[in-house]
Design an enzyme around this catalytic site. Sequence first.
Site, PDB file in Angstrom:
ATOM      1  N   GLU A  36      32.800  68.055  49.236  1.00 40.89           N
ATOM      2  CA  GLU A  36      32.528  69.314  48.558  1.00 40.89           C
ATOM      3  C   GLU A  36      31.433  69.015  47.538  1.00 40.89           C
ATOM      4  O   GLU A  36      31.548  68.049  46.782  1.00 40.89           O
ATOM      5  CB  GLU A  36      33.769  69.831  47.821  1.00 40.89           C
ATOM      6  CG  GLU A  36      33.475  71.165  47.131  1.00 40.89           C
ATOM      7  CD  GLU A  36      34.614  71.690  46.240  1.00 40.89           C
ATOM      8  OE1 GLU A  36      35.500  70.921  45.879  1.00 40.89           O
ATOM      9  OE2 GLU A  36      34.572  72.887  45.917  1.00 40.89           O
ATOM     10  N   ARG A 260      43.109  56.194  50.468  1.00 37.77           N
ATOM     11  CA  ARG A 260      41.883  56.190  49.696  1.00 37.77           C
ATOM     12  C   ARG A 260      41.769  54.899  48.888  1.00 37.77           C
ATOM     13  O   ARG A 260      42.749  54.197  48.661  1.00 37.77           O
ATOM     14  CB  ARG A 260      41.845  57.391  48.763  1.00 37.77           C
ATOM     15  CG  ARG A 260      42.855  57.292  47.620  1.00 37.77           C
ATOM     16  CD  ARG A 260      42.805  58.508  46.701  1.00 37.77           C
ATOM     17  NE  ARG A 260      41.490  59.089  46.648  1.00 37.77           N
ATOM     18  CZ  ARG A 260      41.263  60.411  46.644  1.00 37.77           C
ATOM     19  NH1 ARG A 260      42.279  61.242  46.719  1.00 37.77           N
ATOM     20  NH2 ARG A 260      40.052  60.881  46.560  1.00 37.77           N
ATOM     21  N   LYS A 270      37.255  62.978  40.675  1.00 40.79           N
ATOM     22  CA  LYS A 270      36.033  63.677  40.304  1.00 40.79           C
ATOM     23  C   LYS A 270      36.229  64.454  39.008  1.00 40.79           C
ATOM     24  O   LYS A 270      35.328  64.557  38.195  1.00 40.79           O
ATOM     25  CB  LYS A 270      35.644  64.665  41.409  1.00 40.79           C
ATOM     26  CG  LYS A 270      34.771  64.084  42.488  1.00 40.79           C
ATOM     27  CD  LYS A 270      34.145  65.244  43.278  1.00 40.79           C
ATOM     28  CE  LYS A 270      33.773  64.811  44.688  1.00 40.79           C
ATOM     29  NZ  LYS A 270      33.381  65.963  45.518  1.00 40.79           N
TER      30      LYS A 270
END
Length: 557
Positions: A36, A260, A270
Amino acid sequence: MVNEVAGERSLNFLEEIIEESIAKGEKRVHTRFPPEPNGYLHIGHAKSICLNFGLAKKYGGKCNLRFDDTNPVKEDVEYVDSIKEDVQWLGFNWAEEHYASDYFDQLYDWAVELIEKGLAYVDDQTQEEIRLTRGTVTVPGKESPWRNRGAEENKDLFRRMKEGEFADGDKVLRAKIDMAHPNMLMRDPIMYRIIHSEHHRTGDKWCIYPMYDYAHGESDSIEKITHSICTLEFDVHRPLYDWFIEKLGIYPSHQYEFARLNLTYTMMSKRRLLQLVQEGIVTGWDDPRMPTICALRRRGYTPESIRAFADKVGVAKRDNIIDYSLLEFCVREDLNRTALRRMAVLDPIKVVITNYPEGKTEIINAVNNPEDERAGTREVPFSREIYIDRDDFMEDPPKKYYRLSPGAEVRLRYAYLIKCEEVVKGADGDIKELRCTYDPESIGGGSSDGRKVKGVIHWVSAAHAAKAEMRLFDRLFTNEDTSDIAEDKTFKDYLNPDSLTVVTGFIEPSLLGAKEVEKFQFERVGYFCIDRDSTASKMVFNRTVTLKDSWAKMAAK
RNA sequence: UGACCCAUGGUGUAAUGGUAACACUGCAGAUUUUGGUUCUGUCAUUUUAGGUUCGAAUCCUAAUGGGUCAACCA
């Protein structure tokens, strides 16, 4: 099983899945990296990028770059541009560049199709009501009073949502699945919400935007992605991913999840990184202390080192936290092969060589890289007054200290043996300069009488050296595992106060005019690169990573 | 007190029913005009309990521990 052929690595679980699908007749491998555009990419994304592009390459397939831009309020072209730059810098080329927003028309049509099939409805409940009626993980949800509207009414309402007749939050489009489903995501998930906001690509064409769950699988399907790889937390989304594809009867992409990347002393979310930037805790997304790709680049990390790192951390499904030292190992390994050796003094003490002729300058040829003969040599001036690093002198040295101390002798790298004869101090007791003598016959590596000297130190000629700013970085956080920093903390309590140290040092003259892309090893100190703040009159260097320092370890004991 | 995912040295990752290995880290030594590099050696591993089997890290069951999910974020 026993023997693996040398050089042949075992497969990770995703490679096994791909090979199984190939064995079952799948002809293609098509992956995608779907960020994104709401922030800068970090080292965790690098793992995903290397995985997706790497898998495609390994199996002769393709990998797309797709921007998951379904939420206009968070996204921006600034991020789109940085993401493209970072992916390319890492060394990857995407087969196709796509945007979820390019599929808005198709997605809308499919939503209408689901309405017609009785699988979606417009809900007039408020956000609060929807939240309350969703139930909890142990209590089933309640059906919306609007759940059984007719298809025609739903279609009309949905069209009017699209045409901007309603305000944000007035209505949503929901999939009609099961309000009692044990998986919360299957309890009539929201497909569309109303957001009257300018989109960075579609402008004001739309005021309804699809949710991630409704857009992602369909986007994969449109691009005929064979293996849609994402991180573990999307595991619970998979039934929904499959549900939309099945009900629409479109190309069946499949989702697979891996764990991850987490790194010790590093924050990877983020949202948190954005907070660091916005609160001015760091100077920007590319502050060299950040775990972002652009920051690592500015810090002097190479794409090769990051790819090697991504390869070494492996891929599996269990939560992990990788030692920061592995990343450091990877850069050192790469930079040791390629970086040009130079001499620089970070914390200078002046040394006067009393028996060296005043005004004389010698030019010494020094090897650029002992690991690479092709790198050649450069010229280093030597004269009567030089600077050495404060670390390399001790008035009262411990045992096994090989460097300079009163009466002791040490080799000046590439040059002479010198012996410390006198320590000159200022009124405050600080060492002002060292007065030494040199052995004129010791230049090639020998000595006038064959004596051996263990210590070797770096130096720069005072008359020829240039001043330069050196930025020394350390970890941003004091916690090894940053996940245990509570969500509600400002996390300021966990910041390392010494994450940045700026010093003014001296560099050998060959460094003047060096290019920003070049990487250096300041011998015995660390790997450095030129920062973008550097100018011709004032050079600025970033320390990428220190050299391993077994003396510091020994001294600490 | 739900569903799902996960569990191998300090940290990661392998071993796919047949001798638990590789890397990083740590430690010790050799070489070295970088206390770097290189080389050698070394410490350290299958969560627990049952079951299946000639044989289990691997298959089954349960327990325990960790994680994810209750945004109109992705």
